[in-house]
Design an enzyme around this catalytic site. Sequence first.
Site, mmCIF file in Angstrom:
data_model
loop_
_atom_site.group_PDB
_atom_site.id
_atom_site.type_symbol
_atom_site.label_atom_id
_atom_site.label_comp_id
_atom_site.label_asym_id
_atom_site.label_seq_id
_atom_site.Cartn_x
_atom_site.Cartn_y
_atom_site.Cartn_z
ATOM 1 N N GLY A 36 14.681 -39.590 -75.510
ATOM 2 C CA GLY A 36 13.630 -39.875 -76.482
ATOM 3 C C GLY A 36 13.214 -41.333 -76.480
ATOM 4 C CG HIS A 42 10.727 -41.427 -71.059
ATOM 5 N ND1 HIS A 42 10.764 -42.381 -72.048
ATOM 6 C CD2 HIS A 42 12.004 -41.295 -70.629
ATOM 7 C CE1 HIS A 42 12.013 -42.808 -72.219
ATOM 8 N NE2 HIS A 42 12.785 -42.170 -71.363
ATOM 9 C CD GLN A 66 23.725 -40.514 -71.593
ATOM 10 O OE1 GLN A 66 23.603 -39.299 -71.457
ATOM 11 N NE2 GLN A 66 22.864 -41.370 -71.071
HETATM 12 P P1 AMP Z 1 16.381 -42.150 -70.832
HETATM 13 O O1 AMP Z 1 15.598 -41.570 -71.949
HETATM 14 O O2 AMP Z 1 16.380 -43.645 -70.802
HETATM 15 O O3 AMP Z 1 17.741 -41.534 -70.677
HETATM 16 O O4 AMP Z 1 15.616 -41.755 -69.512
HETATM 17 C C1 AMP Z 1 15.241 -40.430 -69.238
HETATM 18 C C2 AMP Z 1 14.706 -40.353 -67.846
HETATM 19 O O5 AMP Z 1 13.602 -41.236 -67.714
HETATM 20 C C3 AMP Z 1 15.730 -40.794 -66.780
HETATM 21 O O6 AMP Z 1 15.586 -39.962 -65.649
HETATM 22 C C4 AMP Z 1 15.321 -42.209 -66.484
HETATM 23 O O7 AMP Z 1 15.668 -42.623 -65.182
HETATM 24 C C5 AMP Z 1 13.810 -42.089 -66.625
HETATM 25 N N1 AMP Z 1 13.227 -43.413 -66.881
HETATM 26 C C6 AMP Z 1 13.560 -44.294 -67.840
HETATM 27 N N2 AMP Z 1 12.834 -45.425 -67.713
HETATM 28 C C7 AMP Z 1 12.037 -45.248 -66.627
HETATM 29 C C8 AMP Z 1 11.076 -46.061 -65.962
HETATM 30 N N3 AMP Z 1 10.775 -47.282 -66.373
HETATM 31 N N4 AMP Z 1 10.456 -45.546 -64.877
HETATM 32 C C9 AMP Z 1 10.750 -44.292 -64.431
HETATM 33 N N5 AMP Z 1 11.638 -43.477 -65.019
HETATM 34 C C10 AMP Z 1 12.276 -43.957 -66.096
#
Ligand code: AMP
Length: 290
Positions: A36, A42, A66
């Site tokens: 989120g 995202h 995690q």
């Molecule tokens: P998170 O909500 O931070 O756990 O991220 C969820 C997904 O979004 C994961 O697969 C992350 O690698 C991806 N994600 C987060 N930040 C970025 C970004 N700046 N560029 C591309 N994917 C991202």
Amino acid sequence: MNTVPVEIIRLKKDLRARVKTWHMKGLTVGMVPTMGALHHGHLSLVREIQKYVDKVVVSIFVNPKQFGPNEDFDKYPRQEAEDVKKLAEVDVDLLYAPHQEEMYPGGFLTNVSVTKITEGLCAAKRPGHFDGVTTVVTKLLLQCLPDVALFGEKDFQQYTVLKQLTRDLDIPTEVMCGKLIRDPDGLATSSRNIYLSPDERRIALEIPKTLKRVVREVEESRLPLQQSLDNAIQHLLDSGFREVQYLEIRQSDDLAPVREKITVPSRVLVAAVVGTTRLIDNMPIKAPVA
Ligand code: AMP
């Protein structure tokens, strides 16, 4: 622009039933797992996966397993109403947002663990982090059974680990990697960037600049690899980072350490702390043409 509200499902049995109806109609399903506080990183994953599948499920679950005991689980941004609006704008078909008890009911005893590639890099300072990730992603994939799941290049070690996980456990989902998205100033977009003060943000920008310099120096063989890395670490510390947890070059396919020469496509990866915020980033390094 689609302003139809996004449907929210909270129970795994409802998610299973919905995906099953889609599959029975011959539709393909993609999943983008997130915690989120959605940003354009995202949303770019959503747009990317829409090219490959008919229906897209985004999950939002802030996974306690995690986070380490001294990490930001309690203060991690939670803003579901805003996230739902953003998901409607990119035409997501379903938001799966289970509560804690749905994911980890009383008596939960299982841990899913990938070895070797979960050693070093982010794991060094975050013991148990990847077990938390692999356990929750196994559950999310088994609950949804998507044809494709997309993870961001920003968390490159995580993507590599999850690709290994689905391969090793015969989970019938293709794991793909979505491009790393940056803010206009170059900082890798992250839900944690909101923690940065203007001063810390200025310091944080040294990360992408420093990675670019390492890539250039290494690709052009201007400096011995380790010297380029040592200079980069020192530069980040001099710029105001409190700690550089790692700054390393690894092979892109299996994260094997690269010590002297680049012979295959590789990556420089970093984690550094400014103030109380831990930031990660990485950039690809081309292998010399043989
Ligand atoms: P998170 O909500 O931070 O756990 O991220 C969820 C997904 O979004 C994961 O697969 C992350 O690698 C991806 N994600 C987060 N930040 C970025 C970004 N700046 N560029 C591309 N994917 C991202």
